[in-house]
Design an enzyme around this catalytic site. Structure first.
Site, PDB file in Angstrom:
ATOM      1  N   PRO A  20      19.644 -10.337  62.546  1.00  0.00           N
ATOM      2  CA  PRO A  20      20.544  -9.191  62.737  1.00  0.00           C
ATOM      3  C   PRO A  20      20.211  -8.494  64.051  1.00  0.00           C
ATOM      4  O   PRO A  20      19.048  -8.235  64.348  1.00  0.00           O
ATOM      5  CB  PRO A  20      20.220  -8.290  61.539  1.00  0.00           C
ATOM      6  N   MET A  21      21.246  -8.211  64.858  1.00  0.00           N
ATOM      7  CA  MET A  21      21.051  -7.505  66.127  1.00  0.00           C
ATOM      8  C   MET A  21      22.126  -6.447  66.268  1.00  0.00           C
ATOM      9  O   MET A  21      23.330  -6.750  66.214  1.00  0.00           O
ATOM     10  CB  MET A  21      21.109  -8.488  67.300  1.00  0.00           C
ATOM     11  N   ALA A  22      21.690  -5.191  66.420  1.00  0.00           N
ATOM     12  CA  ALA A  22      22.622  -4.070  66.519  1.00  0.00           C
ATOM     13  C   ALA A  22      23.547  -4.254  67.708  1.00  0.00           C
ATOM     14  O   ALA A  22      23.106  -4.576  68.814  1.00  0.00           O
ATOM     15  CB  ALA A  22      21.850  -2.757  66.648  1.00  0.00           C
ATOM     16  N   CYS A 105      13.297  -1.835  62.070  1.00  0.00           N
ATOM     17  CA  CYS A 105      13.915  -1.235  63.259  1.00  0.00           C
ATOM     18  C   CYS A 105      12.962  -0.225  63.889  1.00  0.00           C
ATOM     19  O   CYS A 105      12.501   0.707  63.229  1.00  0.00           O
ATOM     20  CB  CYS A 105      15.227  -0.554  62.895  1.00  0.00           C
ATOM     21  N   LYS A 144      13.701  -7.587  55.870  1.00  0.00           N
ATOM     22  CA  LYS A 144      13.338  -7.911  57.269  1.00  0.00           C
ATOM     23  C   LYS A 144      12.343  -6.859  57.733  1.00  0.00           C
ATOM     24  O   LYS A 144      12.631  -5.659  57.679  1.00  0.00           O
ATOM     25  CB  LYS A 144      14.597  -7.905  58.149  1.00  0.00           C
ATOM     26  N   ASN A 205      10.091 -14.969  62.848  1.00  0.00           N
ATOM     27  CA  ASN A 205      10.936 -14.454  63.930  1.00  0.00           C
ATOM     28  C   ASN A 205      10.054 -13.936  65.067  1.00  0.00           C
ATOM     29  O   ASN A 205       8.998 -13.373  64.823  1.00  0.00           O
ATOM     30  CB  ASN A 205      11.813 -13.337  63.352  1.00  0.00           C
ATOM     31  N   GLY A 206      10.512 -14.158  66.301  1.00  0.00           N
ATOM     32  CA  GLY A 206       9.800 -13.608  67.449  1.00  0.00           C
ATOM     33  C   GLY A 206       9.349 -14.675  68.424  1.00  0.00           C
ATOM     34  O   GLY A 206       8.622 -15.604  68.057  1.00  0.00           O
ATOM     35  N   ASP A 207       9.801 -14.576  69.682  1.00  0.00           N
ATOM     36  CA  ASP A 207       9.431 -15.507  70.757  1.00  0.00           C
ATOM     37  C   ASP A 207       9.885 -16.933  70.484  1.00  0.00           C
ATOM     38  O   ASP A 207       9.221 -17.896  70.890  1.00  0.00           O
ATOM     39  CB  ASP A 207       7.919 -15.484  71.013  1.00  0.00           C
ATOM     40  N   GLY A 229      16.793 -14.545  67.466  1.00  0.00           N
ATOM     41  CA  GLY A 229      17.534 -13.349  67.834  1.00  0.00           C
ATOM     42  C   GLY A 229      18.079 -13.399  69.244  1.00  0.00           C
ATOM     43  O   GLY A 229      19.086 -14.037  69.531  1.00  0.00           O
TER      44      GLY A 229
END
Length: 335
Positions: A20-22, A105, A144, A205-207, A229
């Site tokens: 999910p990305m705002a 967040c 998340k 998640n991440g990198d 993401g």
């Protein structure tokens, strides 16, 4: 590695998940991600109070296109009462397959309401909030989160276990703390400890920038799925490349600049169909630089798109650039 897996009673066809990305993962972008192979897509985070007060824009954010299943709607909030009400609304009034709770967040205006990453400081609150939501809904509930608040407060394993005990059907974790925002490096060692500590599905998640990174997230971290993401913005081909690489070990050829422009036009058209001409064009301005990144002679096109305010004008700019690209590439192709 790309075999189907389960979140509760929902079957996810492969191991590739779009985070999910705002301001990004609306229905227009989610459908594109599905077209390019994503197994699961997650809606941008939605305020519990916006849902509770039936705010028009909030309700519009929860539109689900039939093409995007399975998909998840993410909610956030700091009050148990309002978060449960929001979850019940998503459960009963939307076509989402899964309800995701945001506790990662890092933005101040979210944290100040005791929501998002603020939960990372208190595993007991994680348990209480997740338990209240899972007891109130029928759809599977996922969480998340981030690894911790800062380097001195990394309760990743405790928080993940609390969510699992509370009835979460799966957990996703970004390998950074709240303090890091998106700086520094994601700590995959912490993600591995969490993957080892829980029995429900775990999304790392991440990198994750390449298909090879995705494979390492599954094999080295031990994640059940990889959540991607920012690397997907303007680059949904990465999803196709990743699914193919996990299946075969082969790297697909990157898309041509012409293909990138064609998908950019499709994204623009979907945004306008979803949000109207003004809203769709305005939002596309945020996405256009990602599509144009690395393409030669694109600087003027970026500027022109920032000044355009209609679908016709933006499509004309992109199609003109396609024609210029065709000529440029024909002249500069290596013989």
């Amino acid at each position: 590695m790309t075999s189907a897996w389960q979140i509760g009673d929902v079957t996810i066809p492969n191991r590739v998940v779009v985070a999910p990305m705002a301001g990004v993962t609306n229905a227009a972008f989610r459908v594109i991600c599905k077209d390019f192979g994503a197994g699961l897509v997650v809606c941008e985070m939605i305020s519990d109070r916006g849902i509770m007060y039936h705010n028009r824009k909030t309700l519009e954010m929860m539109f689900v296109d039939p093409k995007e299943h399975p998909m998840s709607i993410q909610i956030f909030g700091g009050s148990q009462e309002t978060l449960v009400q929001a979850a019940e609304f998503v459960d009963q009034q939307t076509n989402a397959d899964i309800i995701d709770i945001n506790m990662g967040c890092p933005v101040n205006k979210v944290v100040k309401t005791d929501a998002g990453a603020k939960w990372l400081l208190d595993p007991n609150k994680v348990y209480e909030m997740v338990a209240a939501v899972t007891a109130a809904v029928n759809k599977p509930v996922t969480v998340k989160m981030r690894t911790g608040w800062d380097a001195e407060h990394v309760y990743a394993v405790e928080n993940a276990r609390a969510a699992e005990r509370a009835g979460a059907a799966a957990i996703a974790m970004h390998g950074r703390t709240r303090k890091q925002i998106y700086q520094g490096h994601a700590d995959w060692d912490v993600l591995k400890r969490v993957a080892d500590a829980v029995t429900i599905p775990f999304m790392g998640n991440g990198d994750v920038q390449t298909p090879q990174d995705a494979a390492r997230m599954l094999t080295e971290v031990g994640a059940d799925a990889v959540m991607i993401g920012r690397a997907v913005e303007g680059n949904p081909w990465m999803l196709t490349q990743t699914v193919h690489y996990l299946e075969t070990g082969e790297l697909l050829t990157p898309p041509s600049p012409m293909a990138k422009m064609q998908t950019a036009i499709e994204h623009l058209e979907r945004l306008v169909a979803l949000k109207g001409e003004r809203g769709g064009c305005h939002e596309f301005r945020e996405q256009a630089p990602y599509y144009l990144k690395g393409i030669p002679r694109s600087a003027r096109t970026k500027v022109a798109l920032m000044e355009a305010d209609s679908l016709a004008a933006m499509k004309s700019i992109l199609t003109d650039f396609q024609a210029q690209l065709a000529t440029y590439l024909a002249d500069h192709v290596v013989k």
